[in-house]
Design a protein around this motif. Structure first.
Motif, PDB file in Angstrom:
ATOM      1  N   VAL A 145      43.524  40.378  51.226  1.00 57.04           N
ATOM      2  CA  VAL A 145      42.167  39.828  51.293  1.00 57.04           C
ATOM      3  C   VAL A 145      42.173  38.307  51.447  1.00 57.04           C
ATOM      4  N   GLU A 146      43.297  37.691  51.111  1.00 54.12           N
ATOM      5  CA  GLU A 146      43.333  36.239  51.243  1.00 54.12           C
ATOM      6  C   GLU A 146      43.220  35.801  52.703  1.00 54.12           C
ATOM      7  N   PRO A 212      37.564  42.716  39.333  1.00 57.98           N
ATOM      8  CA  PRO A 212      38.592  42.440  40.342  1.00 57.98           C
ATOM      9  C   PRO A 212      38.071  42.599  41.770  1.00 57.98           C
ATOM     10  N   LYS A 299      43.017  47.557  45.320  1.00 56.83           N
ATOM     11  CA  LYS A 299      43.617  47.025  44.093  1.00 56.83           C
ATOM     12  C   LYS A 299      43.918  48.130  43.081  1.00 56.83           C
TER      13      LYS A 299
ATOM     14  N   ARG C 201      42.425  38.775  37.157  1.00 50.36           N
ATOM     15  CA  ARG C 201      42.729  37.348  37.324  1.00 50.36           C
ATOM     16  C   ARG C 201      44.196  37.104  37.003  1.00 50.36           C
ATOM     17  N   ALA C 276      52.175  37.768  45.589  1.00 55.77           N
ATOM     18  CA  ALA C 276      50.820  37.395  45.998  1.00 55.77           C
ATOM     19  C   ALA C 276      50.064  36.748  44.843  1.00 55.77           C
ATOM     20  N   HIS C 277      50.522  37.030  43.595  1.00 57.57           N
ATOM     21  CA  HIS C 277      49.813  36.510  42.429  1.00 57.57           C
ATOM     22  C   HIS C 277      49.930  35.007  42.272  1.00 57.57           C
ATOM     23  N   ALA C 279      49.055  32.750  44.177  1.00 55.03           N
ATOM     24  CA  ALA C 279      48.068  31.978  44.946  1.00 55.03           C
ATOM     25  C   ALA C 279      47.330  30.930  44.105  1.00 55.03           C
ATOM     26  N   PRO C 349      42.026  31.589  44.566  1.00 54.12           N
ATOM     27  CA  PRO C 349      40.989  32.240  45.360  1.00 54.12           C
ATOM     28  C   PRO C 349      40.265  33.324  44.584  1.00 54.12           C
ATOM     29  N   PRO C 351      38.617  37.090  43.804  1.00 54.58           N
ATOM     30  CA  PRO C 351      39.306  38.379  43.949  1.00 54.58           C
ATOM     31  C   PRO C 351      39.281  38.902  45.379  1.00 54.58           C
ATOM     32  N   GLY C 353      39.719  36.887  47.907  1.00 52.57           N
ATOM     33  CA  GLY C 353      40.479  35.952  48.716  1.00 52.57           C
ATOM     34  C   GLY C 353      39.715  34.755  49.235  1.00 52.57           C
TER      35      GLY C 353
END
Lengths: 357, 241, 413
Positions: A145-146, A212, A299, C201, C276-277, C279, C349, C351, C353
């Motif tokens: 999603v980033e 989330p 997720k 988070r 990925a965490h 970020a 970012p 959740p 993104g």
């Protein structure tokens, strides 16, 4: 170093009318400053500060009588503000129903019709804009999603290099937002929908931090819905107009779905990418999809057990160069659909001529 | 700290306090608002965009057309123009029809040349226009199955037939049979930014620069297919001699 | 009862009594507090849209300051433990100033939570329907208010006994002191759990946050107490032995070392794993996709903390000036680290993104300043009352400034 208390007598002889006057003046000045400081409170909305509202109980604690009175009070308030009598009611969850949603990622074209149908149906604030659904434009080859673009504004969708993923409340079976609420203003209903009592929420936004899926929205300012756009079909737990300072989110259009109708986002979808139904009914749309399609949840590692599923069905070739155009190689070789069935070919006169000129 | 001063200084402080409070009060009442409410312009959404009606109106069964104020069916003309005799002939009346239906590029795959008021199956059997899904089924069997089970296509009305009528659209109410792919659409306006418009200024080159993770083999293959393709041909050329 | 009311009245009078510096200080604080009050009233009317917060970054300066101040409040135990557990005599008379600081800090905490609420008018809902023990915020409400009551009781009892010139009964306060020690650790742990428990988070969802909170609190808290004690020593004429300050210095040194160590552990885990965490951490330290609003802040914090650590380890901090400098550096450093550096990046970012940066608005900053000013005002008043009471100048018999007969003292600046 001078200790102020060690010289109490020093002031004794100086007590004069002037010093008393000055003291009074300073006190008055301080009080005036205080009064001026709190003066903006004049503009507070009186509607919000009635005793009735103050004493209104939590949704789950209201007796049917109290609930009726609360509904009437809210309806009157809505009528005052929007000049339209709402059909406000409280629809309970149905027995043997667990709502779920399935969305076909292979078909969504990212047109945002669902977003705005939702806004219109659920009386979301237009100014500032509050939207429950976010459509993410993701580059093919990733569900990171980033890399998503939330604000794509193309002249036409779908873009062949991207796919589209609408995200809204996932109505988790293990909802982190419900867990964290300090006043139990949000909870899971028996039909699986997580709802909010807008008259109980204290606006701490802890649930927003816990979600989330970025599904919850806070009314930072007083929501505004144009009078003529108000949807008067409303229920207590779903789309009645909210006030500033409270959370709101997707509730699967309870005012529709508990009355048997499909959610607004589903009905407006031009490509039929959205499916909704009762998870406990094996013949329902969603139950069929879960049984026959390759389903994924967003997720999964968060273990929220969403009731919102994504799936792809057969490869839907809307990508560039998907269809062999006329005059393509296959075409030139005379490979045509009818050849697949010789019987049909024979039954048609002129079939024997073969490929096109 | 000298103790000679305090009383004069004290007098000053005491004398200034009242006016200072008063000017503070004045500031509260007449001072400028320090924060501009960052509310964006609401999106303009035409009501038509949110219509839940079917996207296409379908032809009748049999299809009719007005010619000189007379309603004609297909066979009214095709009695004379025998398409079965010249299946690859020019599409005189139907030149506007653009057929983009994958490898299905022959009129007679669907239209019954022996009775143009009907459609045709593989075995030559006829299907009326009102039964069009049966025609589509002959190639799109899996999708037809999905559609029958209610999981393909647009549905509106009730989510279960027990609670009200379930309206399910037929194939050609969404898909143009000659160009079944959905036409591209104009997306509705995005949010003006975060609800309160306080997004930082995006850096040059945009926030979502896809090249950031060029190390990702999948991304590389998708973004620059020619790279991997070239490699393969180069290797092939090396191997040849 | 009458005695007690008289005591309160005298305390009230006493709080207006002081020299010109005291009055100027109090006036400035009052003015800033009023500015904050005014800003808050505006926020009440228009909503939290007056702040820089968004749906994406839904907590900002308020919660950041709240987190920092919980640490300040918890740090009072760093004075209590040496006195009541290790029987340190030097610090004995100074404990009360630490406890008063805790009271002021907790009140500031509660105010910061209050201004963060979208609907403060519904605050009482926590009494009717309280999601205990599931919600960590409900735990926080309990532990913070409990800690406030404990410290109010201990300080109030000791001061009132001194005022009445009777020795305080052990049974009335020593058990509470020991409860308060455990409680102080709990308030900060619970506050850490507030963030740690959120699976959505990743930046917060790490077990090291709670120990880091405690370590940073036990560094910044006693550092603030060191500074406060020196101010009190200078202006209120209370005897503070250099030895006591040096003991606190040792505590601060150890706590700051542990804090830095835990930070290194955390950074290693994040960056070496490089999943990925990472970020949010990347955003905080280096910026993400070109957005880098917090980068200068966090490196300032790292630099300040490192500088403080270096100063503390050099022998030159035997001199109080450099100790003060180190304390100041680390308070600011930890304030950044635990505030902007801990709360905000967890939201960036989002959740989904999205990168939305946060910066406080003027109105929001005024509210924060107002609360700080109000807290300092309270603390000043409490110290103003405590010093003469403990030194025997203001007692039930010898009344030196609070009596109605001397009311005009108000003006005797």
């Amino acid at each position: 170093m001078k200790n102020p208390d060690s010289t109490p007598a020093a002031g004794g002889p100086q007590i004069t009318r002037r010093s008393v006057l000055r003291g009074a003046l300073n006190t008055a000045g301080g009080l005036a400053a205080f009064a001026a400081a709190v003066s903006p409170l004049r503009d507070l909305d009186r509607d919000e500060l009635t005793l009735e509202r103050f004493l209104q109980k939590h949704y789950k604690e209201m007796t049917p009588d109290e609930k009726d009175r609360a509904l009437q009070r809210i309806a009157a308030e809505v009528e005052r503000r929007y000049a339209a009598r709402p059909e406000l009611r409280d629809l309970p969850a149905m027995d043997g129903v667990e709502f779920a949603y399935a969305l076909n990622l292979g078909r969504c074209i990212g047109c945002r019709r669902c977003v705005h149908a939702c806004v219109a149906e659920n009386n979301q604030s237009r100014d500032p804009e509050v939207q429950y659904i976010r459509v993410l434009e993701l580059p093919r080859g990733s569900v990171d999603v980033e890399r998503a673009d939330h604000y794509y504004d193309r002249p036409a969708v779908p873009d062949p290099d991207h796919f589209y993923m609408p995200v809204q409340c996932h109505q988790c079976a293990n909802p982190p937002c419900v867990k964290v609420c300090p006043v139990e203003a949000t909870w899971q209903e028996p039909d699986g929908v997580t709802v909010i009592d807008y008259d109980w929420c204290i606006g701490c936004r802890y649930c927003e931090a816990a979600c989330p899926y970025f599904a919850r929205r806070f009314n930072f300012a007083e929501p505004s819905v144009p009078r003529e756009k108000l949807n008067t079909d409303m229920t207590y737990l779903s789309n009645r107009p909210r006030r500033k300072g409270v959370m709101e989110k997707c509730h699967f259009c309870l005012q529709r779905t508990r009355a048997g109708r499909m959610p607004a986002c589903l009905e407006v979808c031009p490509v039929g990418a959205r499916n909704f139904g009762n998870l406990l009914d094996p013949d329902s749309q969603v139950a069929q999809i879960l049984k026959t399609k390759h389903v994924l949840v967003l997720k999964q590692e968060a273990n929220t057990l969403p009731r919102f599923f994504y799936y792809f069905d057969e490869d839907f070739p809307r990508n560039r160069g998907s269809a062999p155009a006329r005059g393509s190689e296959a075409h030139r070789k005379g490979l045509s659909l009818t050849v697949l069935n010789p019987q049909a070919a024979q039954s048609l006169p002129g079939r024997g001529r073969g490929g096109p000129a | 700290m000298s103790t000679a001063q305090p009383s004069t200084r004290g007098a000053w402080v005491a004398a200034l306090m009242g006016p200072a409070f008063a000017s503070l009060a004045a500031w509260f009442i007449w001072g400028p608002a320090l924060t501009r409410l960052p509310v964006g312009k609401p999106a303009v959404v035409p009501d038509a965009a949110l219509s839940t009606a079917a996207r296409r109106t379908t032809v009748g069964d049999p299809p009719t057309i007005l010619i000189n104020n007379f309603r004609r069916t297909c066979t009214d003309c095709h009695r004379i123009f025998d398409v079965a005799a010249r299946p690859e002939g020019d599409r005189l009346q139907h030149a506007h029809v653009k057929l983009e239906h994958g490898i299905n590029d022959r009129c007679q795959n669907c239209h019954n040349y022996r009775n143009m008021n009907e459609l045709v199956l593989y075995d030559g059997g006829a299907v009326t226009y009102s039964e069009a899904p049966r025609l589509c089924q002959k190639c799109h069997g899996l999708i037809f199955e999905d559609w029958e089970r209610g999981i393909h296509g647009r549905v509106s009305g009730a989510w279960t037939s027990e609670l009200g009528p379930v309206q399910r659209l037929r194939c050609i109410e969404c898909h143009d049979p000659h160009q079944p792919r959905h036409p591209a659409m104009d997306p509705l306006q995005p949010l003006p930014g975060p609800a309160t418009l306080r997004m930082g200024t995006p850096p040059a080159g945009g926030a979502h620069a896809p090249e950031l993770r060029e190390g990702d083999p999948l991304r590389r293959a998708l973004l620059h297919p020619q790279l991997s393709g070239n490699n393969r041909t180069e290797r092939a050329q090396h191997e040849k001699p | 009862m009458k005695t007690y009311l008289t005591f309160l009245w005298r305390c009230f009078r006493m709080s207006f009594n002081g020299d010109w510096r005291y009055h100027t200080w109090m006036f400035v604080l009052t003015a800033i507090a009023l500015l904050g009050l005014n800003a808050y009233c505006r926020q009440l009317v228009h909503g939290l849209v007056m702040t820089g917060m968004t749906d994406q970054v839904s907590w900002g300066m308020y919660i950041a300051n709240f987190t920092f101040l919980v640490g300040m409040a918890a740090a009072a135990v760093m004075l209590v433990i040496p006195v009541y557990v290790y029987r340190n005599r030097d610090l004995h008379d100074l404990v009360i100033f630490g406890e008063l600081l805790a009271v002021a800090a907790i009140i500031m905490c509660l105010l910061f939570v209050l201004v963060d609420l979208g609907r403060p008018d519904r605050f009482m809902h926590i009494f009717w329907r309280f999601n205990f023990p599931i919600s960590m915020l409900s735990w926080d409400v309990i532990v913070l208010n409990g800690y406030l009551l404990l410290n109010l009781h201990i300080c109030g009892y000791l001061i009132y006994c001194a005022y009445r010139r009777v020795p305080p009964s052990q049974y009335f306060y020593v058990p509470f002191v020991f409860i308060a020690i455990a409680w102080a650790i709990s308030i900060h742990t619970v506050t850490a759990f507030l963030y740690v428990g959120l699976g959505g988070r990743p930046f917060w969802n790490t077990a090291i946050i709670a120990p880091r909170f405690l370590a940073s609190a036990f560094a910044a808290g006693p550092a603030l107490i060191i500074l406060t004690l020196q101010i009190i020593r200078r202006f209120a004429g209370v005897h503070v032995a250099d030895r006591s300050l040096l003991l606190l210095r040792n505590i601060v040194t150890v706590a700051l070392t542990i804090n830095m160590f835990l930070l290194v552990c955390e950074l290693f885990t994040e960056f070496y794993t490089d999943s990925a965490h990472v970020a949010s951490t990347v955003y905080l330290y280096f910026g993400l996709h070109g957005y880098a609003a917090l980068v200068p802040w966090i490196w300032t914090a790292v630099a300040l903390n490192t500088a403080a650590l270096v100063i503390l380890y050099l022998p030159l901090t035997r001199s109080l000036q450099s100790l003060n400098a180190a304390c100041l550096l680390m308070i600011v450093g930890i304030w950044i680290e635990k505030g902007m550096g801990l709360i905000v990046p967890a939201f960036i970012p989002s959740p989904l993104g999205e990168i939305v940066e946060y910066s406080p608005t003027a109105n929001e900053t005024l509210i924060c300043l107002g609360i700080w000013a109000f807290g300092l005002l309270l603390y000043t008043i409490m110290v103003r009352i405590t010093v003469p009471v403990l030194s025997g100048q203001l007692t039930i018999n010898a009344d030196s400034g609070g009596s109605p007969a001397r009311a005009p003292h108000l003006e005797e600046v």
